[in-house]
Design a protein around this motif. Structure first.
Motif, PDB file in Angstrom:
ATOM      1  N   ILE A  61      -8.149   9.055  -2.306  1.00  0.00           N
ATOM      2  CA  ILE A  61      -7.569   7.964  -3.081  1.00  0.00           C
ATOM      3  C   ILE A  61      -6.941   8.564  -4.331  1.00  0.00           C
ATOM      4  O   ILE A  61      -7.406   9.577  -4.834  1.00  0.00           O
ATOM      5  CB  ILE A  61      -8.618   6.896  -3.463  1.00  0.00           C
ATOM      6  N   VAL A  70      -9.132  -0.124   1.092  1.00  0.00           N
ATOM      7  CA  VAL A  70      -8.737   1.222   0.671  1.00  0.00           C
ATOM      8  C   VAL A  70      -9.937   1.866  -0.006  1.00  0.00           C
ATOM      9  O   VAL A  70     -10.390   1.404  -1.049  1.00  0.00           O
ATOM     10  CB  VAL A  70      -7.536   1.175  -0.290  1.00  0.00           C
ATOM     11  N   ASN A  96     -11.828   0.548   8.213  1.00  0.00           N
ATOM     12  CA  ASN A  96     -11.186   0.042   6.992  1.00  0.00           C
ATOM     13  C   ASN A  96     -10.541  -1.320   7.197  1.00  0.00           C
ATOM     14  O   ASN A  96      -9.980  -1.885   6.256  1.00  0.00           O
ATOM     15  CB  ASN A  96     -10.108   1.030   6.501  1.00  0.00           C
ATOM     16  N   MET A 146       0.831  -1.200   0.000  1.00  0.00           N
ATOM     17  CA  MET A 146       0.000   0.000   0.000  1.00  0.00           C
ATOM     18  C   MET A 146       0.866   1.251   0.000  1.00  0.00           C
ATOM     19  O   MET A 146       2.001   1.245   0.470  1.00  0.00           O
ATOM     20  CB  MET A 146      -0.919   0.023   1.234  1.00  0.00           C
ATOM     21  N   GLU A 201      -2.087   5.946   1.983  1.00  0.00           N
ATOM     22  CA  GLU A 201      -3.226   5.052   2.207  1.00  0.00           C
ATOM     23  C   GLU A 201      -3.169   4.432   3.592  1.00  0.00           C
ATOM     24  O   GLU A 201      -4.196   4.303   4.275  1.00  0.00           O
ATOM     25  CB  GLU A 201      -3.239   3.957   1.135  1.00  0.00           C
TER      26      GLU A 201
END
Length: 416
Positions: free
Chosen positions: A342, A333, A321, A309, A313
């Motif tokens: 994002i 995500v 999450n 990731m 993020e």
């Protein structure tokens, strides 16, 4: 008599209609399966996202091809080079409407309403002779894009580029700007010293924040990013009728040839072992104290290594999450709050949590945050100009890459 602006606008609409018709005809040329349909929808979302990004970055590659194909398909004569350049630019702005029309299952005759949305209509009283000053239009431009839902990080980037331009050009009537000033601004951008803030420019003046020392200047890529944002602003001024022509040159600054092949080497197993053999991970002790100062110091590098990731993020992860999907514990995500962002629509995804993270107690950590009523996993990481990753990245580089000499320069969080 039809103005040049109206001629270009009408021609651009014909090209968009032509391309939309071809895309739709290709899709309807034979029966499609459900899996093909789902893939097509995913591709439309991807192409729309890429087209929007191309418009913002003045990447005219696709639109140049569309315009060229249109004149070949219709066997009509293209306009003169100056008009053709403006036509390509206009088509670039309208390309996202093609994919939106296809996503909305809009027939050819209904695409007009999408073109109306994509095409800003010059307001009355905004003729090229307008005496509106640069700062006034910059404020209006940023406010308009906030209403469009731009991320705060993007707004701040545009704000910084516009601030530099304002201090170079002065706060005079925007209609008085010319290509000479645009060329001078282009040459100035690449001379900006690294790390100079708006406060520095305000306090010392722009000239004091320039340097001819290559080692101390911003990169050509950064300078071109400023160029792209400013070019986008002046395109808006042109479409609104405040100026007759964009004062900035269409071409970006030339990057050194070495930059085209420059790449960051991936982190090696040996380098990763050097990092993760640190007492922070082996003994769970702080870098400078017995106690680990922040949980993010311990978990962020591990999550990056075991998930791939982005640092931003990971930094913005909420307790919500972390959840099970089909019985598998996952990082999800997504943009579930206003403070999350994002990178692209396709960045929304679920990533299984690695067994090693589960073994060393990551879910226990999540449960602890949840039991305390916490929402974010790493509340110490603040949102700075729309970005969560700057401070964690600086901390990692300072305490691992630079402290574990002679560790090479490539181990940074993104390398993980």
């Amino acid at each position: 008599m039809v103005s040049t602006y109206e001629t270009i606008k009408n021609q651009a609409r014909k090209i968009i209609h032509h391309y939309h018709s071809m895309e739709l005809a290709d899709w309807q040329s034979r029966p499609r399966t459900m899996s093909e349909y789902e893939l097509w929808i995913d591709l439309l979302h991807l192409f729309k996202s890429q087209a929007i990004e191309a418009s913002r970055l003045n990447d005219l590659t696709q639109s140049q091809q569309l315009v060229q194909d249109y004149f070949e398909d219709t066997t009509s004569s293209p306009p003169s080079p100056p008009t053709l350049d403006k036509l390509v630019r206009k088509v670039c702005d309208l390309v996202p409407s093609i994919y939106q029309a296809l996503l909305n299952n809009k027939p050819l005759e209904s695409i007009e309403e999408l073109l109306q949305v994509a095409e800003p209509t010059p307001k009355q009283g905004t003729e090229p002779a307008s005496e509106k000053v640069l700062s006034e239009l910059m404020d209006a431009y940023l406010s308009e894009n906030q209403l469009k839902g731009w991320k705060m990080r993007t707004i701040k980037q545009y704000e910084h580029s516009l601030f530099i331009a304002l201090h170079h050009l002065g706060d005079g009537p925007v209609s008085s700007l010319n290509r000479t000033q645009g060329r001078e601004l282009r040459a100035t951008l690449v001379r900006l010293a690294k790390g100079k803030t708006q406060a520095d420019i305000t306090a010392k003046g722009l000239m004091a924040c320039l340097t001819d020392n290559d080692a101390h200047r911003i990169s050509v890529t950064t300078a071109n990013n400023h160029m792209n944002r400013l070019r986008e602003f002046f395109r808006w001024c042109e479409s609104m009728g405040f100026i007759e022509r964009n004062p900035l040159p269409d071409d970006n600054l030339p990057a050194p040839k070495s930059a085209k092949i420059a790449k960051r080497d991936p982190i090696t197993d040996h380098e990763a072992k050097q990092i993760f053999s640190h007492r922070l991970f082996v003994e769970q002790r702080g870098v400078k104290t017995k106690q680990i100062q922040h949980a993010s110091h311990f978990w962020l590098p591990l999550i990056a290594a075991y998930s791939g990731m982005r640092l931003g993020e990971i930094s913005q992860l909420q307790v919500s999450n972390i959840r099970q999907i089909s019985g598998i514990n996952c990082f999800v995500v997504e943009r579930s709050t206003d403070d999350q962002y994002i990178k692209t629509p396709n960045a929304v995804r679920a990533i299984p949590i690695h067994n090693e993270l589960l073994r060393i107690g990551f879910l226990d950590f999540v449960d602890y945050i949840r039991s305390k009523g916490g929402k974010r996993l790493f509340n110490n990481i603040k949102l700075i100009q729309g970005n969560y990753s700057n401070k964690p990245s600086e901390w990692f580089i300072k305490n691992f890459r630079d402290a574990l000499c002679p560790l090479p320069k490539n181990p940074v969080p993104k390398s993980l």
